[in-house]
Design a protein around this motif. Structure first.
Motif, short mmCIF file in Angstrom:
data_model
loop_
_atom_site.label_atom_id
_atom_site.label_comp_id
_atom_site.label_asym_id
_atom_site.label_seq_id
_atom_site.Cartn_x
_atom_site.Cartn_y
_atom_site.Cartn_z
N THR A 165 -1.61 5.41 -8.53
CA THR A 165 -1.12 4.29 -7.75
C THR A 165 0.10 4.71 -7.37
O THR A 165 0.91 5.27 -8.09
CB THR A 165 -1.08 2.83 -8.51
OG1 THR A 165 -0.23 2.07 -7.92
CG2 THR A 165 -0.38 2.94 -9.80
N ILE A 166 0.79 4.40 -6.16
CA ILE A 166 1.85 4.97 -5.63
C ILE A 166 3.09 3.98 -6.36
O ILE A 166 4.05 4.42 -6.21
CB ILE A 166 1.93 4.58 -4.06
CG1 ILE A 166 1.71 3.18 -3.67
CG2 ILE A 166 0.90 5.57 -3.32
CD1 ILE A 166 2.47 3.10 -2.16
N ASP A 167 2.61 2.80 -6.81
CA ASP A 167 3.53 1.93 -7.20
C ASP A 167 4.36 2.37 -8.57
O ASP A 167 5.31 1.72 -9.04
CB ASP A 167 3.12 0.41 -7.56
CG ASP A 167 2.52 -0.34 -6.47
OD1 ASP A 167 3.25 0.18 -5.35
OD2 ASP A 167 1.88 -1.18 -6.31
N VAL A 172 9.67 -1.67 1.72
CA VAL A 172 8.70 -0.61 1.05
C VAL A 172 7.78 -1.11 0.26
O VAL A 172 7.89 -2.41 -0.15
CB VAL A 172 9.48 0.51 0.30
CG1 VAL A 172 10.57 1.31 1.39
CG2 VAL A 172 10.18 -0.01 -0.74
N MET A 173 6.85 -0.65 -0.19
CA MET A 173 5.66 -1.18 -0.89
C MET A 173 6.09 -1.21 -2.35
O MET A 173 7.34 -0.89 -2.68
CB MET A 173 4.39 -0.41 -0.84
CG MET A 173 3.39 -0.74 0.26
SD MET A 173 1.82 0.40 0.14
CE MET A 173 0.99 -0.46 1.51
N GLY A 174 5.17 -2.24 -3.18
CA GLY A 174 5.77 -2.49 -4.47
C GLY A 174 5.67 -3.97 -4.75
O GLY A 174 6.58 -4.91 -4.47
N ARG A 175 4.17 -4.27 -4.75
CA ARG A 175 4.02 -5.73 -4.95
C ARG A 175 4.49 -6.55 -5.96
O ARG A 175 5.11 -7.62 -5.98
CB ARG A 175 2.27 -5.76 -5.18
CG ARG A 175 1.92 -7.17 -4.72
CD ARG A 175 0.26 -7.07 -4.50
NE ARG A 175 -0.25 -6.08 -5.19
CZ ARG A 175 -1.44 -5.27 -5.03
NH1 ARG A 175 -2.28 -6.09 -3.98
NH2 ARG A 175 -1.95 -4.46 -5.84
N ASP A 176 4.53 -5.61 -7.40
CA ASP A 176 5.27 -6.27 -8.41
C ASP A 176 6.24 -5.58 -8.93
O ASP A 176 7.08 -6.15 -9.95
CB ASP A 176 4.18 -6.29 -9.64
CG ASP A 176 2.92 -6.85 -9.13
OD1 ASP A 176 2.85 -8.08 -8.57
OD2 ASP A 176 1.67 -6.14 -9.23
N ALA A 204 11.89 -4.14 -1.54
CA ALA A 204 10.59 -4.05 -2.01
C ALA A 204 9.99 -5.17 -1.80
O ALA A 204 10.40 -6.45 -1.60
CB ALA A 204 10.63 -3.96 -3.68
N GLU A 205 8.64 -4.88 -1.26
CA GLU A 205 7.78 -6.03 -0.45
C GLU A 205 7.62 -7.21 -1.59
O GLU A 205 7.31 -8.31 -0.90
CB GLU A 205 6.38 -5.50 -0.18
CG GLU A 205 5.41 -4.82 -1.46
CD GLU A 205 4.13 -4.70 -0.88
OE1 GLU A 205 3.35 -5.36 -0.11
OE2 GLU A 205 3.62 -3.78 -1.63
N GLY A 206 7.66 -7.14 -2.79
CA GLY A 206 7.33 -7.93 -3.86
C GLY A 206 8.66 -8.66 -4.39
O GLY A 206 8.77 -9.50 -5.22
#
Ligand code: F6P
Length: 323
Positions: free
Chosen positions: A127-129, A170-174, A223-225
């Protein structure tokens, strides 16, 4: 053990192909038959099995994405679906599986192995996260932060030409791993992440302080989250306080999920794939392969799922001091 399978599941990530290649070649090296399972758990239900040779994985180490594709599979969440999966694996003679994915992937494997103890799963964190417990880095993370950094660098070029206020999501839901690392690497003025409460008043003060120091532009990574709701919402709130300054928002999105993996990614993903096959040969089951302090660590799926990795507060401090 004579025959093993390998699949990728959940969000795809750069480096997954390097891992698949390592699984296939390590398996063959140890005299195993290796089968590629296309589209994760769905591929088991659809009997989407491809016999792999050393040549099947030629020329993929540098490719982003995953040659085995990925899918979400609702049927595997049912007892009936898992029974069908078990029958398909038995018919194909697959005794062990390397599952490359995240916590959802490992949760599925854990439930399945409790019902069918004669099939062994070993996991590789994909996972990229970078949000999996039991490893210093997940497959995809290093490439994603480099992609984000590269994009931020480019935005900085235009930012320096004319005073504006930039928000980059940038991505990162949590979690805020991508935001924090790419933000530090690109010299961002502020980084907002889910792990720390976003205080708009504080952020406005920080931005003002940077302009007071005669910075021509300011870049805020979100971060998106982030609990404030992503770059668009944060920008809307902050821009009210800087009415004479144009505000620009960029959402990097899925560009962070693609691209040729970095050298570190290729090496680490290969290492994890190799270790996963060795673990299966040694009779291990239900463990995720991780690398911690440059040592291979086997973390039981239930721990990898239950616990979370925490960001070092020092990194947040770094943004404040170094920006
Ligand atoms: O792989 C995790 C992740 O990168 C998250 O950060 C993001 O929210 C999500 O994937 C988006 O993935 P998709 O749109 O494919 O569901």
């Amino acid at each position: 053990m004579k025959k093993i399978g390998v699949f990728t599941s959940g969000g795809d990530a750069p480096g997954m192909n390097a891992c698949i290649r390592a699984v296939v070649r390590t398996g063959i090296h140890h005299g195993l038959e290796v089968v590629g399972i296309v589209k994760g758990y769905q591929g088991i239900l659809d009997k989407n099995f491809i016999p792999m040779t050393a040549r099947s994985v030629s020329n993929i180490i540098q490719q982003g994405g995953t040659i085995l594709k990925s899918a979400r599979c609702a049927d595997f969440r049912t007892k009936k679906g898992r029974k069908q999966a078990y029958e398909n694996l038995k018919a194909e003679g697959i005794e062990g599986i390397v599952a490359i994915g995240g916590d959802g992937t490992f949760t599925g494997a854990e439930v399945f192995m409790k019902e069918y103890p004669d099939i062994n799963f070993v996991g590789c964190p994909g996972t990229i996260d970078n949000d999996l417990y039991g490893t210093d880095f997940t497959i995809g993370y290093d490439t994603a932060i480099n992609t984000a950094m590269d994009a931020i660098d480019k935005i900085k070029d235009t930012a320096n030409a004319d005073a504006r206020l930039f928000f980059i999501e940038v991505m990162g839901r949590d979690v805020g791993f991508i935001a924090l690392r790419s933000g530090i690497a690109a010299g961002a003025e502020a980084v907002l992440i889910p792990e720390s409460k976003t205080d708009i008043k504080e952020l406005v003060k920080t931005i003002q302080a940077h302009y007071d120091r005669k910075k021509s532009s300011v870049i805020v990574i979100v971060a998106e989250g982030d609990e404030m709701g992503g770059a668009v919402k944060v920008a809307k709130k902050v821009s009210k306080k800087f009415t004479d300054l144009p505000t620009r928002v960029t959402i990097l999105g899925h560009v962070q999920r693609g691209g040729s993996p970095t050298a570190a990614e290729r090496v680490n993903a290969s290492w994890m794939g190799l270790e996963a096959v060795k673990a299966l040969i040694n009779g291990q089951r239900g463990v995720m392969i991780g690398v911690v302090n440059n040592q291979v660590v086997h973390t039981p799926f239930e721990r990898a799922i239950k616990y979370h990795r925490y960001l070092s507060p020092t990194l947040l401090e770094m943004v404040k001091i170094l920006a």
